[in-house]
Each structure stands twice: as structure tokens, then as C-alpha cells.
Motif scaffolding. Structure first.
Motif, short mmCIF file in Angstrom:
data_model
loop_
_atom_site.label_atom_id
_atom_site.label_comp_id
_atom_site.label_asym_id
_atom_site.label_seq_id
_atom_site.Cartn_x
_atom_site.Cartn_y
_atom_site.Cartn_z
N PRO A 14 -27.89 32.69 -23.44
CA PRO A 14 -27.59 32.81 -24.74
C PRO A 14 -26.47 33.42 -25.13
O PRO A 14 -26.23 34.64 -24.57
N LEU A 15 -25.77 32.91 -26.08
CA LEU A 15 -24.73 33.63 -26.77
C LEU A 15 -25.11 33.95 -28.03
O LEU A 15 -25.12 33.20 -28.87
N VAL A 16 -25.17 35.44 -28.44
CA VAL A 16 -25.72 35.85 -29.38
C VAL A 16 -25.12 36.85 -30.20
O VAL A 16 -24.19 37.56 -29.79
N THR A 17 -25.49 37.03 -31.57
CA THR A 17 -24.89 38.12 -32.23
C THR A 17 -26.32 39.00 -32.68
O THR A 17 -27.45 38.76 -32.17
N GLU A 18 -26.42 40.13 -33.56
CA GLU A 18 -27.27 40.85 -33.66
C GLU A 18 -28.41 40.20 -34.40
O GLU A 18 -29.41 40.29 -34.22
N ARG A 19 -28.26 38.98 -35.02
CA ARG A 19 -29.26 38.39 -35.98
C ARG A 19 -29.55 36.94 -35.38
O ARG A 19 -30.45 36.59 -36.01
N ALA A 20 -28.61 36.37 -34.69
CA ALA A 20 -28.99 34.96 -34.35
C ALA A 20 -28.22 34.41 -33.13
O ALA A 20 -27.66 35.05 -32.38
N VAL A 21 -28.78 33.37 -32.26
CA VAL A 21 -28.04 32.73 -31.25
C VAL A 21 -26.97 31.66 -31.97
O VAL A 21 -27.15 30.94 -32.70
N VAL A 22 -25.99 31.97 -31.52
CA VAL A 22 -24.52 31.37 -31.76
C VAL A 22 -24.60 29.90 -31.00
O VAL A 22 -24.18 28.88 -31.52
N ALA A 23 -24.82 29.97 -29.63
CA ALA A 23 -24.82 28.64 -28.62
C ALA A 23 -25.46 29.28 -27.62
O ALA A 23 -25.93 30.49 -27.27
N LEU A 24 -25.81 28.16 -26.80
CA LEU A 24 -26.63 28.30 -25.68
C LEU A 24 -25.81 27.70 -24.32
O LEU A 24 -25.73 26.31 -24.47
N ALA A 25 -25.39 28.48 -23.27
CA ALA A 25 -24.65 27.73 -22.23
C ALA A 25 -25.36 27.47 -21.33
O ALA A 25 -26.46 28.11 -20.86
N PRO A 26 -25.13 26.40 -20.26
CA PRO A 26 -23.89 25.77 -20.48
C PRO A 26 -23.99 24.70 -21.72
O PRO A 26 -25.01 24.39 -22.14
N LEU A 27 -22.58 24.88 -22.33
CA LEU A 27 -22.36 23.96 -23.41
C LEU A 27 -22.10 22.50 -23.15
O LEU A 27 -22.03 22.15 -21.94
N GLU A 28 -22.43 21.51 -24.06
CA GLU A 28 -22.21 20.08 -24.06
C GLU A 28 -20.89 19.91 -23.51
O GLU A 28 -19.86 20.65 -23.95
N GLY A 29 -20.80 19.05 -22.62
CA GLY A 29 -19.48 18.56 -22.02
C GLY A 29 -19.12 19.31 -20.78
O GLY A 29 -17.83 18.79 -19.96
N PHE A 30 -19.83 20.50 -20.23
CA PHE A 30 -19.41 21.07 -18.93
C PHE A 30 -20.47 20.47 -17.95
O PHE A 30 -21.74 20.94 -17.99
N LEU A 31 -20.13 19.44 -17.16
CA LEU A 31 -20.90 18.92 -16.27
C LEU A 31 -20.80 19.20 -15.14
O LEU A 31 -19.82 19.99 -14.67
N HIS A 32 -21.89 18.83 -14.14
CA HIS A 32 -22.02 19.27 -12.82
C HIS A 32 -22.67 18.09 -11.88
O HIS A 32 -23.75 17.53 -12.79
N GLN A 33 -22.59 17.68 -10.86
CA GLN A 33 -22.96 16.76 -10.14
C GLN A 33 -24.72 16.84 -10.07
O GLN A 33 -25.04 15.77 -9.81
N ASN A 34 -25.07 18.27 -9.74
CA ASN A 34 -26.43 18.64 -9.56
C ASN A 34 -27.13 19.03 -10.78
O ASN A 34 -28.17 18.52 -11.11
N SER A 35 -26.52 20.13 -11.20
CA SER A 35 -27.14 20.90 -12.24
C SER A 35 -26.12 21.55 -13.13
O SER A 35 -25.28 22.20 -12.62
N GLU A 36 -26.15 21.24 -14.44
CA GLU A 36 -25.03 21.87 -15.23
C GLU A 36 -25.38 23.40 -15.42
O GLU A 36 -24.27 24.14 -15.57
N LEU A 37 -26.40 23.93 -14.96
CA LEU A 37 -26.64 25.35 -14.62
C LEU A 37 -25.62 26.05 -13.75
O LEU A 37 -25.27 27.16 -13.96
N ASP A 38 -25.31 25.08 -12.84
CA ASP A 38 -24.34 25.68 -11.74
C ASP A 38 -22.93 25.86 -12.20
O ASP A 38 -22.11 26.13 -11.42
#
Length: 390
Positions: free
Chosen positions: A348-372
Motif C-alpha cells: 500500500p502507498l499511503v498518506t496519514e488518511r488514505a491509501v493513494v495506490a496499491l502496488a504493483p500498479l496496473e501495467g507492470f507485468l510479469h510472466q508469473n506473478s505481478e507481485l514479483d
């Protein structure tokens, strides 16, 4: 009536401690005295990490009552002035083989290298150093805390996604600041852009009143940039950087938009339920170390239930297999990398009050798992302790 009594007897038999198999976990903590910093506003909770492990035990105990497993958690806390290894040896001598450890990297490595620990399973829930997943990895150690490389990669993905590719960096001089700054440099290079300028924050802790006044001059000679990165892992000075820079720029890293293993503002994917249960248990917000402690216990419970394993070796084998998955309230099932023992998880990419984004972000691809795409992938991993499994 006879059927009702039969069902009641079955439930009592499944939940009976006398009939249950015992599975012991040990929570081992090296307590550390924190050095003085510019602000004393954010003291660390005394039960950091332990509260998460206790919540994890509550969660798996419910399943254990129906699967015939009696889980329990032994807690050992080593004071700052005491020696860590004798306490660890004492636990191993009493039969501890599954350890959830909240300790600095040096203590973790010393524990993992003990002859008595070679058949143990150690979970690192607090040390983020990249070396523990690289050249200094150990086959008997798994990691539920994200590495600095994973957090830095999440932030680099966010900067690239926002097209903020001209970045500058301010880093502190503590070892963890240097570690995070190195990870940030490696990440921006990995994703194809560069840090345009850097400065080191080397002021001492006696300048509390002058910190905010110094920041405009301190940042005046930075080259033009879209995003200012800051590496201040102890929370020493970064709070004085925000809104005080010479040029008005968004801030990220240890302040502003922060890549964390967990945060109290994470609410989606059922996370609000986990947050509420944690608040009820501990009276505070869940932090990344708490989540890592919870994840270690939850993973062990899942492995014991699914595989039938009760010993450290069998649990480890299942956790590292392609079959293991853990619902971690982050939208994607969690698993472990077979090449270095690191738990895959969204960041999670966060500020004190909210989640701004959750990585891996859309478009960052991987042949097995985007988490890698976060942290050391198999082809780039320098860890050899786990064999050739990729």
C-alpha cells in the motif's frame, strides 16, 4: 434428539484439548533502545509485532478447534542490555522449532546460524534489509516483513505511473536511512529513470526549533524535480520537509506518500474487519510489524491445516510450495518466494488518511506473478541458500 446429541458430542471431541495435537510457536523479541530524534511525537508501541502475532493466534485457534490442533504462543522478550543468543539458545533447548522473531538483522543472522537452529523455522517480522534476502539469506528463515527493495520498487512504480520521473532525494545518515536510500536509487534505475540530485540530512537532534527554518535553504540548490524522495526511516526530520521546501513539490518515501507493508488506513478487501479486530485487541492502529506478525502466524495455521504438517520442516516445505496461498486482505493472495523466502505481497502507498495506490500498479507485468515486480525476482536473486528452485 439423538442426532443433536451426536453432533454435540462430535463438536466436543473436535474441540477437546485432550484430543488435540499441540503445535507450539515462539515469539522472540530483541528490545532496542531508540536513539534521540528531532521529534518525540511518535513513540513505538510496546507491543509492536507481538499484538499482531496474538491476533493471528486468535484467528487460527478458531480453525484449530475444528481440526484438532491446539496452538499456543510462548513469548520471550530480551531487554536491550541483555544478550540475545543465550535467550535464543534456551528456547531451542526447550524444544522451540517455529520462531516468530522481532529483532535486528545481526541478531537474526546469529540466531539462524546456531547449530541448534538448523532444523528450526524462523520468521523475520521486522528486519527489512535487502541483504537478508540476498547474499545473507538463510534457508531456515522466511520473511513476512517487506524488504526495503519491495517498498522502494512500489514507490518507483508509482512515480513512473504518475510520470514524475525527475526526482530528487534527501536522506538521513542512520543505517536504515542509508539502506532505504540505496534501495530507492536501485529502484529508479530498475524502472528506467534517475535521481537528479541528492542531499544528506546531517543536522543533530538539538535543532528542534530550527529544523523547519533550515529546510528552505537546505533544499534551495536541488535541481528541478517533479517529486522529492526522502529517506528518514526513524521519523527524525522528514516531518519538517513537508511544505517547507524551496520549490513546492510532492513528497514521498518516509513522509508524504509512503510505501508500507501495512497501515491503519487500509480498509478494502475485507481489511476493515482485520483492523477492527486488531483495535479491539490492542487499542491502537495496526502497523506494518504487527501485520507481519499476524501474517506469520496466519501462514503457519494455513500450512498446518492444508498440509497436515506439524514439524518445522514440513511446514516450511508447504509454505515454499506452489500450493500455499494466504488471504491477506490486500486484494491478492500472499505466498512465499521459493528462491529467498520472502513473502509476496502488495504494497500500500499511503498518506496519514488514505491509501493513494496499491502496488504493483496496473501495467507492470510479469510472466508469473505481478507481485514479483516488487523486490528481488528469481533471475536477479543473489540468494543461493534455497537451492536452484526458481
Amino acid at each position: 434428539m439423538r442426532l443433536a446429541w451426536s453432533m454435540m458430542a462430535l463438536c466436543l471431541w473436535l474441540g477437546s484439548p485432550a484430543m488435540a495435537e499441540a503445535l507450539r510457536f515462539d515469539y522472540l523479541e530483541r528490545q532496542v533502545t531508540q536513539p534521540p530524534v528531532l521529534s518525540n511525537m511518535s513513540a513505538l508501541p510496546e507491543d509492536l509485532g507481538l499484538a499482531g502475532a496474538r491476533l493471528g493466534l486468535e484467528d487460527i485457534a478458531t480453525t484449530g478447534r475444528f481440526t484438532g490442533i491446539d496452538y499456543w504462543l510462548e513469548v520471550t522478550q530480551v531487554p536491550p542490555e541483555a544478550e540475545f543468543l543465550p535467550a535464543a539458545r534456551a528456547l531451542l533447548e526447550t524444544g522451540a522449532r517455529v520462531l516468530i522473531v522481532n529483532a535486528p538483522a545481526a541478531d537474526l543472522l546469529a540466531l539462524a546460524d546456531l547449530p541448534e537452529a538448523q532444523d528450526a523455522l524462523i520468521f523475520n517480522i521486522a528486519a527489512p534489509e535487502r541483504d537478508l534476502r540476498a547474499e545473507e539469506c538463510r534457508a531456515n528463515m522466511l520473511h513476512t516483513v517487506p524488504s526495503t527493495a519491495m517498498r522502494a520498487d512500489a514507490l518507483a512504480q508509482f512515480a513512473l505511473w504518475k510520470r514524475w520521473t525527475d526526482v530528487a532525494l534527501i536522506a538521513g545518515s542512520y543505517p536504515e536511512d542509508v539502506e532505504f536510500a540505496d534501495a530507492l536509487r536501485a529502484s529508479v534505475l530498475k524502472f528506467g529513470f534517475e535521481i537528479k540530485g541528492e542531499k544528506t540530512w546531517a543536522f543533530d537532534a538539538n535543532m528542534r526549533r530550527a529544523a523547519s527554518a533550515e529546510v528552505p535553504l537546505f533544499t534551495q540548490d536541488l535541481p528541478d524535480h517533479d517529486l522529492l524522495l526522502v529517506a528518514d526511516e526513524r521519523g527524525d526530520f522528514a516531518r519538517y520537509i513537508a511544505y517547507n521546501t524551496w520549490e513546492p513539490r510532492p513528497l514521498a518515501g518516509s513522509e508524504g506518500v509512503q510505501p508500507r507493508g501495512w497501515s491503519g488506513v487500509v480498509e478494502q478487501h475485507g481489511a476493515a474487519q482485520l483492523q477492527n479486530r486488531f483495535r479491539d485487541l490492542s487499542g491502537r492502529e495496526m502497523r506494518a510489524t504487527d501485520y507481519a506478525g499476524w501474517a506469520a502466524i496466519a501462514a503457519l495455521g494455513e500450512a498446518a491445516t492444508r498440509s497436515g504438517a506439524r514439524e518445522a520442516e514440513g511446514l516450511r516445505g508447504y509454505l515454499l510450495s506452489g500450493e500455499f496461498r494466504l488471504a491477506g486482505f490486500l486484494g491478492t493472495p500472499l505466498s512465499f518466494r521459493a528462491w529467498n523466502g520472502q513473502m509476496r505481497q502488495p504494497i500500500p502507498l499511503v498518506t496519514e488518511r488514505a491509501v493513494v495506490a496499491l502496488a504493483p500498479l496496473e501495467g507492470f507485468l510479469h510472466q508469473n506473478s505481478e507481485l514479483d515486480t516488487l523486490g528481488f525476482d528469481a533471475p536477479e536473486s543473489p540468494c543461493t541458500a534455497f537451492g536452484e528452485t526458481r
